[in-house]
Design an enzyme around this catalytic site. Sequence first.
Site, PDB file in Angstrom:
ATOM      1  N   ASP A  71     -13.096  19.560  -9.580  1.00  0.00           N
ATOM      2  CA  ASP A  71     -12.730  20.829 -10.215  1.00  0.00           C
ATOM      3  C   ASP A  71     -13.426  20.855 -11.574  1.00  0.00           C
ATOM      4  O   ASP A  71     -13.131  20.045 -12.457  1.00  0.00           O
ATOM      5  CB  ASP A  71     -11.199  20.907 -10.375  1.00  0.00           C
ATOM      6  CG  ASP A  71     -10.739  22.241 -10.978  1.00  0.00           C
ATOM      7  OD1 ASP A  71     -11.510  22.871 -11.724  1.00  0.00           O
ATOM      8  OD2 ASP A  71      -9.590  22.631 -10.709  1.00  0.00           O
TER       9      ASP A  71
ATOM     10  N   LYS B 228     -11.654  31.611 -15.742  1.00  0.00           N
ATOM     11  CA  LYS B 228     -11.521  31.080 -17.091  1.00  0.00           C
ATOM     12  C   LYS B 228     -12.772  31.412 -17.912  1.00  0.00           C
ATOM     13  O   LYS B 228     -12.950  32.543 -18.296  1.00  0.00           O
ATOM     14  CB  LYS B 228     -11.235  29.573 -17.020  1.00  0.00           C
ATOM     15  CG  LYS B 228     -10.048  29.218 -16.092  1.00  0.00           C
ATOM     16  CD  LYS B 228      -8.702  29.568 -16.689  1.00  0.00           C
ATOM     17  CE  LYS B 228      -7.558  29.537 -15.682  1.00  0.00           C
ATOM     18  NZ  LYS B 228      -7.350  28.275 -14.997  1.00  0.00           N
TER      19      LYS B 228
HETATM   20  C1  PLP Z   1      -6.871  28.084 -13.660  1.00  0.00           C
HETATM   21  C2  PLP Z   1      -7.352  26.884 -12.969  1.00  0.00           C
HETATM   22  C3  PLP Z   1      -7.582  26.873 -11.595  1.00  0.00           C
HETATM   23  C4  PLP Z   1      -7.222  28.033 -10.713  1.00  0.00           C
HETATM   24  O1  PLP Z   1      -7.922  29.188 -10.964  1.00  0.00           O
HETATM   25  P1  PLP Z   1      -7.304  30.610 -10.555  1.00  0.00           P
HETATM   26  O2  PLP Z   1      -8.472  31.523 -10.609  1.00  0.00           O
HETATM   27  O3  PLP Z   1      -6.245  30.919 -11.547  1.00  0.00           O
HETATM   28  O4  PLP Z   1      -6.755  30.475  -9.166  1.00  0.00           O
HETATM   29  C5  PLP Z   1      -8.068  25.728 -11.025  1.00  0.00           C
HETATM   30  N1  PLP Z   1      -8.340  24.637 -11.759  1.00  0.00           N
HETATM   31  C6  PLP Z   1      -8.150  24.603 -13.079  1.00  0.00           C
HETATM   32  C7  PLP Z   1      -8.470  23.373 -13.834  1.00  0.00           C
HETATM   33  C8  PLP Z   1      -7.639  25.717 -13.728  1.00  0.00           C
HETATM   34  O5  PLP Z   1      -7.411  25.660 -15.046  1.00  0.00           O
END
Ligand code: PLP
Length: 404
Positions: free
Chosen positions: A190, A215
């Site tokens: 991730d 984000k």
């Molecule tokens: C926010 C986030 C996600 C998920 O993203 P969404 O678009 O809100 O589903 C996954 N991994 C991390 C580290 C995040 O901060």
Amino acid sequence: MSVPSDARLDTLLQHTGQAPLDPATGSGPVAMPSMRTSTVRFADMEALDRAQAAKARGERVPTYGRVGLQTHAALETLLCELEGGTRAFLAPSGMAAISMALLALAGQGDHILAADCVYAPVRYLHKTILSRMGVRMDFVRPTVEALTAALRPETRVLYLESPGSLLLEMLDLPALARWGRAHGLVVVVDNTWGSGYVYRPLALGADVSVVAATKYIGGHSDLMLGAAVACDEALNRRLGETHYALGSTVSADDAWLALRGARTLGLRMRQSAVHALEVCRWLESRPEVSRLFHPAWPADPGHALWRRDAQGSNGLLSVAVDFDGAGARRLIDALRLFGIGYSWGGYESLVTQVEPQALQTHGYWAEQADARLRAGSVLRLHIGLEDPRDLIADLQQAFTQALA
Ligand SMILES: *Cc1c(COP(=O)(O)O)cnc(C)c1O
């Protein structure tokens, strides 16, 4: 006009995914328009046959609207530039991209090893869907020793996040990826924190990078979007099949917003990172602060790994304060410029209290033996693009109120 092959990332971010020129007029828009359509039309049957044949070879050729046309393709190309991949598969949220990747890579009887610091909803994905499919998932300390102890003959995937959610501890990704590959695992990371701009898991040895463009890439807190990016052809095919089978689709308008956000990704991340360090400097001077969690902060235990593996930082930081739960709530309620809310990576500052139950799932927290640290509360701040002097003044008055 074409982009030199040795262009750097900041240049590519401005020039990748430009709208095509109309051959009849020799002109075209500067900004890629949002190409909204539910399907594709062909000049004749031969054109359709050509498209089908290219698609059968695994090329990205839309024959229907679900995969998206030029706007989506432009964003995919840009995400590939960021992550150093060859294909990007879009999903309607970061979480949807994570689900897509894990559903693509694990099936009945398989085992996934995951770092205990990953984004918490991944545990929910396992609890609700993967476990029902007969996929076992274990969340362990992301060290070679702990992973080796938890490795099973049926382990197929190593799932990591660096730095970790909540406490932002840097992982030794090259070492963990090497270990994973040596055991025949597909290494998925991730990369929402780095967003391909300040951290590049594929270059550090991972096989698949998943990112929540919600984000920093979107960057304006106005869209949800995710992607899985890979390099290897067989992996791309696997992800492509799952993407298609899930019917995972993204609105052209959202792809357009993400593309627009990505043009200023570097500027925004750099600026937030500068502001975050200024806030860290102020927080360090406060007697109520027992620890800062921010890998770009020189005193952070992950700082050396951050220097080695990252190209920059961002506005995300966690801070341990001496306030009990009620005091932390008073502090948060007293803030005027920090919105109370989850998420981060937008233009604005946000704050949340990290829930003690969430910290308990984190081995890194359990290792923090300091009694003072453990008696207090942890806040997560996203430092946005406001003038940092105003943010610091806001924190100052909120600390004063919380102490009163
Ligand atoms: C926010 C986030 C996600 C998920 O993203 P969404 O678009 O809100 O589903 C996954 N991994 C991390 C580290 C995040 O901060």
